[in-house]
Design a protein around this motif. Structure first.
Motif, PDB file in Angstrom:
ATOM      1  N   GLN A   1       0.852  -1.193   0.000  1.00 38.06           N
ATOM      2  CA  GLN A   1       0.000   0.000   0.000  1.00 38.06           C
ATOM      3  C   GLN A   1       0.886   1.240   0.000  1.00 38.06           C
ATOM      4  O   GLN A   1       1.141   1.831   1.057  1.00 38.06           O
ATOM      5  N   PRO A   2       1.351   1.673  -1.176  1.00 38.23           N
ATOM      6  CA  PRO A   2       2.221   2.850  -1.215  1.00 38.23           C
ATOM      7  C   PRO A   2       1.462   4.113  -0.832  1.00 38.23           C
ATOM      8  O   PRO A   2       0.236   4.197  -0.997  1.00 38.23           O
ATOM      9  N   LYS A   3       2.176   5.077  -0.289  1.00 36.79           N
ATOM     10  CA  LYS A   3       1.554   6.351   0.075  1.00 36.79           C
ATOM     11  C   LYS A   3       1.290   7.166  -1.178  1.00 36.79           C
ATOM     12  O   LYS A   3       1.963   7.006  -2.190  1.00 36.79           O
ATOM     13  N   ASN A   4       0.294   8.037  -1.093  1.00 39.78           N
ATOM     14  CA  ASN A   4      -0.053   8.907  -2.207  1.00 39.78           C
ATOM     15  C   ASN A   4       0.467  10.312  -1.947  1.00 39.78           C
ATOM     16  O   ASN A   4       0.498  10.778  -0.805  1.00 39.78           O
ATOM     17  N   SER A   5       0.825  10.981  -3.000  1.00 45.75           N
ATOM     18  CA  SER A   5       1.288  12.356  -2.901  1.00 45.75           C
ATOM     19  C   SER A   5       0.076  13.284  -3.030  1.00 45.75           C
ATOM     20  O   SER A   5      -0.748  13.113  -3.922  1.00 45.75           O
TER      21      SER A   5
ATOM     22  N   GLN B   1       7.035  15.014   7.606  1.00 45.59           N
ATOM     23  CA  GLN B   1       5.833  14.649   6.862  1.00 45.59           C
ATOM     24  C   GLN B   1       5.226  13.372   7.439  1.00 45.59           C
ATOM     25  O   GLN B   1       4.000  13.252   7.548  1.00 45.59           O
ATOM     26  N   SER B   2       6.072  12.427   7.836  1.00 47.99           N
ATOM     27  CA  SER B   2       5.575  11.193   8.452  1.00 47.99           C
ATOM     28  C   SER B   2       4.900  11.492   9.783  1.00 47.99           C
ATOM     29  O   SER B   2       3.943  10.814  10.172  1.00 47.99           O
TER      30      SER B   2
ATOM     31  N   ASN C   1       1.440  12.562   9.113  1.00 48.38           N
ATOM     32  CA  ASN C   1       0.649  11.368   8.817  1.00 48.38           C
ATOM     33  C   ASN C   1       0.249  10.655  10.109  1.00 48.38           C
ATOM     34  O   ASN C   1      -0.911  10.269  10.292  1.00 48.38           O
TER      35      ASN C   1
ATOM     36  N   ARG D   1      -3.538  10.126  11.690  1.00 48.05           N
ATOM     37  CA  ARG D   1      -4.054   8.798  12.026  1.00 48.05           C
ATOM     38  C   ARG D   1      -4.578   8.752  13.454  1.00 48.05           C
ATOM     39  O   ARG D   1      -5.639   8.178  13.720  1.00 48.05           O
TER      40      ARG D   1
ATOM     41  N   LYS E   1      -3.018   1.425  12.123  1.00 51.50           N
ATOM     42  CA  LYS E   1      -1.829   1.396  11.261  1.00 51.50           C
ATOM     43  C   LYS E   1      -2.083   0.413  10.134  1.00 51.50           C
ATOM     44  O   LYS E   1      -2.488  -0.723  10.372  1.00 51.50           O
TER      45      LYS E   1
END
Length: 95
Positions: free
Chosen positions: A54-58, A79-80, A83, A87, A94
């Motif tokens: 599940q790659p992250k989206n920009s 940035q993480s 995120n 959440r 997660k």
């Protein structure tokens, strides 16, 4: 109307001579050894690591300047951290 210029034999002398691509030097083992990056005998792949299942989206997100400054002050991984905070606030598990 201007006359079209005809090509002549003297024009062809201005071009660079054609070089046969087969004239390239043969690759040697020494050249190939320099082409890979090794750490302790192990070949290390350069570039971006493969994306997970599940790659992250920009996305483009507009934030207030003080909020952005506060996150950037955290240093690497800010940035993480955004995120992770989102959440936590949205009570998401997660992935």
């Amino acid at each position: 109307m201007p006359e079209k210029r005809k090509s002549s034999a003297s024009d062809s002398g201005k071009r660079k001579p054609w070089v046969d691509p087969d004239d390239a030097p043969e690759l040697t083992d020494e050249m190939l050894d320099r082409a890979v990056y090794r750490v302790g005998g192990k070949i290390v792949r350069r570039g971006r690591p493969p994306l997970g299942a599940q790659p992250k989206n920009s996305v483009t997100l507009r934030l207030d300047a003080d909020v952005l400054d506060a996150y950037r002050a955290l240093g690497r991984g800010w940035q993480s951290q955004i995120n992770a905070d989102l959440r936590r606030v949205r009570k998401l598990k997660k992935a």
